[in-house]
Design an enzyme around this catalytic site. Structure first.
Site, short mmCIF file in Angstrom:
data_model
loop_
_atom_site.label_atom_id
_atom_site.label_comp_id
_atom_site.label_asym_id
_atom_site.label_seq_id
_atom_site.Cartn_x
_atom_site.Cartn_y
_atom_site.Cartn_z
N HIS A 246 1.48 -1.13 -0.32
CA HIS A 246 0.05 -0.03 -0.43
C HIS A 246 1.11 0.97 0.26
CE1 HIS A 246 0.34 -1.15 4.26
NE2 HIS A 246 0.51 0.17 4.43
N HIS B 297 3.92 7.11 3.57
CA HIS B 297 4.72 5.83 3.92
C HIS B 297 4.45 4.58 2.53
CE1 HIS B 297 2.00 3.96 6.29
NE2 HIS B 297 2.40 2.93 6.46
N GLU C 123 7.88 0.93 5.22
CA GLU C 123 7.24 0.00 6.25
C GLU C 123 7.75 -1.09 4.87
OE1 GLU C 123 3.36 0.15 5.84
OE2 GLU C 123 3.18 -1.44 8.16
#
Ligand code: CO
Length: 134
Positions: free
Chosen positions: A7, A79, A130
């Site tokens: 994502h 992020h 991430e």
């Protein structure tokens, strides 16, 4: 090591408005807003064929998104999340490579109930990364 894009997380000042914008103008399939108090965010998922966009709004006093929005009041990419097979191995390798893994390198359970680590944005061109175990 990295496999796919999971994502892209975008901090927004007004979650309902942001969800409506993605829906009305981009024809996006958006979820209902979901509170994730343990992560300090309200989130709307924008479902894509090959990944998700997560629209994030601060929730609570010490939301990690609140500070970001102070610096970027109109919102922005917070992020990106990439998939790996094993975050513990990834953390060890990256630390050995001299990459800063946030939180002392320890994996935490992320917003999707899977182990995640975050890499220092200064080590990746001002992008917070991430890594999620999938
Ligand atoms: Co994320």
């Amino acid at each position: 090591m990295i496999k796919g894009l999971n994502h892209i997380a975008i901090a927004v000042p007004d979650l309902a408005l942001a969800a409506k914008r993605y829906k009305d103008h981009l024809g996006a399939v958006v979820s209902a807003p979901m509170a994730q108090p343990e992560h300090g965010v309200n989130v709307v998922f924008v479902e894509l064929d090959n990944a998700k966009i997560e629209l994030l709004e601060p929730l609570g006093e010490d939301s990690p998104i609140a500070k970001f929005l102070e610096r970027n009041p109109e919102g922005g990419i917070h992020h990106i999340c990439l998939e790996v097979d094993n975050v513990d191995l990834a953390s060890k390798k990256l630390s050995a490579d001299g990459i800063r893994v946030l939180g002392g390198g320890e994996a935490k359970i992320g917003a999707h109930g899977k182990p995640v680590i975050f890499l220092h944005p200064k080590d990746f061109y001002s992008t917070l990364i991430e890594l999620e175990q999938t």
